[in-house]
Design a protein around this motif. Structure first.
Motif, mmCIF file in Angstrom:
data_model
loop_
_atom_site.group_PDB
_atom_site.id
_atom_site.type_symbol
_atom_site.label_atom_id
_atom_site.label_comp_id
_atom_site.label_asym_id
_atom_site.label_seq_id
_atom_site.Cartn_x
_atom_site.Cartn_y
_atom_site.Cartn_z
ATOM 1 N N TYR A 176 0.837 -1.196 0.000
ATOM 2 C CA TYR A 176 0.000 0.000 0.000
ATOM 3 C C TYR A 176 0.871 1.245 0.000
ATOM 4 C CZ TYR A 176 -3.342 3.510 1.529
ATOM 5 O OH TYR A 176 -4.123 4.642 1.621
ATOM 6 N N GLN A 177 0.599 2.157 -0.891
ATOM 7 C CA GLN A 177 1.335 3.418 -0.967
ATOM 8 C C GLN A 177 0.498 4.502 -0.303
ATOM 9 O OE1 GLN A 177 2.064 4.878 -4.905
ATOM 10 N NE2 GLN A 177 3.659 6.316 -4.253
ATOM 11 N N LYS A 178 0.996 5.018 0.796
ATOM 12 C CA LYS A 178 0.231 6.034 1.514
ATOM 13 C C LYS A 178 0.040 7.261 0.632
ATOM 14 C CE LYS A 178 1.543 4.701 6.221
ATOM 15 N NZ LYS A 178 0.180 4.261 6.568
ATOM 16 N N LEU A 181 0.142 11.736 11.507
ATOM 17 C CA LEU A 181 0.792 11.562 10.214
ATOM 18 C C LEU A 181 2.311 11.550 10.370
ATOM 19 C CD1 LEU A 181 -1.334 13.902 7.902
ATOM 20 C CD2 LEU A 181 -1.458 11.410 8.054
ATOM 21 N N TYR A 184 3.767 8.349 11.523
ATOM 22 C CA TYR A 184 3.756 7.287 10.516
ATOM 23 C C TYR A 184 4.564 7.670 9.275
ATOM 24 C CZ TYR A 184 0.534 4.245 12.974
ATOM 25 O OH TYR A 184 -0.023 3.388 13.893
ATOM 26 N N TYR A 228 5.032 10.689 7.646
ATOM 27 C CA TYR A 228 4.661 11.796 6.760
ATOM 28 C C TYR A 228 5.512 13.034 7.057
ATOM 29 C CZ TYR A 228 0.393 9.918 4.579
ATOM 30 O OH TYR A 228 -0.502 9.201 3.820
ATOM 31 N N ALA A 259 -4.974 7.323 5.276
ATOM 32 C CA ALA A 259 -3.575 6.951 5.497
ATOM 33 C C ALA A 259 -3.438 5.642 6.269
ATOM 34 C CB ALA A 259 -2.857 8.076 6.242
ATOM 35 N N ARG A 260 -4.577 5.025 6.598
ATOM 36 C CA ARG A 260 -4.604 3.774 7.361
ATOM 37 C C ARG A 260 -3.943 3.944 8.727
ATOM 38 N NH1 ARG A 260 -3.407 -1.085 3.051
ATOM 39 N NH2 ARG A 260 -5.061 -0.544 1.579
#
Length: 515
Positions: free
Chosen positions: A24-26, A112, A115, A117, A393-394
């Motif tokens: 998965y690509q955020k 974010l 994780y 970002y 963004a899961r």
């Protein structure tokens, strides 16, 4: 809406966009936040007043929200709600006059960052001078200025940049995007000053709409019968809008910093345009309604011309994403911090829970997840942005967030969204708008004003979309009134607004007389 079911639905939809075994690509995230823009001034919403091709582009390539609303229709509190996903009484920023925003509190950008970002806020922030939760920021002090604005830097220094604010904010956004030195996902918030009072257009847009005669809204000469708070407000075009400060009919020796900060070339072009209009106004010697309607036309032309530069720079940002291969994996959201009055009820400004300011424009592009050309009639709020972004963004949505992800209602036809909205406005100073709270459903709206004015208002939006006829206390609406009060109390309890609950239980004079 069941939050667990909604979250699962959104994950299923996102997973379905990937092939088995594909990592998965955020998504990158860009939020473009304007100030005092309104649905009535956006062509994607059907406006015939102007064209906004770049905001429209986001809508056409994604989804337009027909029923997006705010928690508290004023600049700072709305931004606080967007960052925290909480109502004003929970994030601590209730108004612009007495509140302090604690930027160290939990915000979606902090999650974010945790994780991986990279986060940035560029432009108007209006929540103090020390944003937290951002790897980079460059912000206007307070409201900022349209011409040659100052920008506060991360080291605390202030730099004045020559040019027009919308262009300069976009320039800074592109520099930050250019300077990223890794492939980490990013979240960029672009805070535009436009279209905040005093509506000063870019020089290239001066006179852009001078050949257009704008129609007066049907309720421009509203007499506010049955609406006590509306009677005492101080935000009318007739009485409150100033010829010099707002409409640039300055004396030649003006000391208004909005003008004196211009360089000689800017000032010459600006003065040449507005002084000719001022001379014509003096010669016309207008009074009464004729003057009021002249003010309305000037207001509309300046407001829409100011918005034109912002829309143009939104186009620049979209083109940047295309040109740098970022468009396919970047969520782009455009919204305003609230709506605004363009002459409805005879007003400019915002604050009231009436539709024009309670409602906000919002469009969103999410390639591969949201189908292009989508239209959402679900009730959504600005407090829903934070959980929606974390959902995309899961990242687990904190339990303390009061908003709800709206991804499920965009991706699953069986999902259901909100069936009622809660609102609370606190400020009791500028423009003399009485504090109030209320609830809106599909058909009805109930409001309780307090402090300045003690009254209730109830509107049947199906029969009275312009909110001209307060039916509170009318026999035909007794059952509706009871039901709406129950809905209101339920939402206040859900969101733990203890101050509002206490006021709710205090009877107004009308309630006492009815007994």
């Amino acid at each position: 809406m069941n939050k667990i079911v909604a979250f699962i639905w959104s994950l299923l939809v996102i997973f379905s966009c990937k092939t088995p075994g594909e990592e998965y690509q955020k998504p990158n995230i860009i939020i473009i936040l304007s100030d005092d823009h309104t649905q009535q001034a956006i062509s994607a919403y059907g406006s015939t007043l102007t064209q906004t091709p770049n905001i429209d582009r986001i809508a056409h390539e994604g989804v337009i929200f027909n029923r997006a609303y705010v928690n508290n229709s004023i600049c700072g509190p709305s931004r606080a709600a967007i960052l925290t996903g909480k109502y004003s009484h929970k994030n601590g920023y209730k108004d612009n006059e007495n509140s302090f925003y604690d930027s160290g509190q939990d915000q979606f950008v902090n999650h974010l960052q945790a994780y991986g970002y990279r986060t940035a806020w560029i432009g108007k922030y209006h929540l103090g001078k020390n944003p937290k939760g951002f790897d980079y920021w460059e912000i206007l002090p307070g409201q900022g200025h349209y011409y040659n604005p100052d920008f506060i830097q991360m080291d605390g220094s202030t730099v004045r940049k020559e040019g027009y604010v919308s262009d300069l904010i976009q320039d800074a956004a592109e520099r930050w995007l250019d300077d990223r030195n890794d492939d980490s996902p990013f979240c960029l918030i672009v805070g535009h000053k436009a279209t905040h009072r005093t509506w000063m257009p870019d020089l290239e847009d001066l006179g852009r709409f001078d050949d257009i005669q704008y129609p007066l809204p049907d309720n421009f000469y509203d007499n506010y019968e049955g609406r006590e708070a509306a009677k005492v407000q101080d935000m009318s075009i007739a009485e409150t809008m100033l010829l010099d400060y707002d409409l640039k009919m300055y004396p030649e020796d003006t000391r208004d910093i909005n003008v004196t900060r211009m360089n000689a070339a800017q000032r010459d072009q600006f003065d040449t345009y507005y002084r000719a209009i001022h001379k014509d106004l003096i010669n016309a010697d207008l009074t009464g309604k004729t003057l009021t309607e002249w003010k309305f036309q000037r207001y509309m032309r300046d407001y829409l011309a100011t918005a034109a530069s912002m829309d143009r720079n939104i186009g620049r940002l979209l083109d940047y994403l295309d040109g740098n291969g970022l468009a396919d994996n970047t969520i782009v959201i455009y919204l305003s911090d609230q709506g605004f009055y363009l002459g409805e009820h005879g007003w400019f400004d915002k604050r009231f829970m009436y539709e024009e300011s309670f409602r906000t424009p919002m469009v969103m592009r999410y390639p591969g997840v949201i189908e292009a050309g989508s239209i959402s009639d679900d009730l959504v709020m600005n407090i829903d942005l934070a959980p929606t972004i974390l959902d995309a963004a899961r990242i687990e949505i904190p339990a303390a967030m009061q908003g709800e992800s709206f991804l499920p209602v965009l991706t699953n036809s069986q999902a259901s969204g909100r069936d009622a909205l809660y609102y609370h406005y606190y400020e009791n100073g500028e423009h003399a708008v009485s504090p109030h709270f209320g609830v809106k459903t599909d058909r009805y709206k109930l409001m309780r004003f307090y402090n300045r004015v003690e009254s209730w208002e109830l509107f049947d939006l199906e029969n009275d979309p312009s909110e001209m006829n307060n039916v509170y206390g009318q026999e035909a609406y007794v059952a509706v009134e009871k039901e709406m009060k129950e809905r209101l109390l339920g939402l206040m309890e859900k969101y733990e607004d203890e101050e509002a609950i206490e006021i709710f239980n205090l009877p107004t004079e009308l309630d006492i007389n009815r007994k």
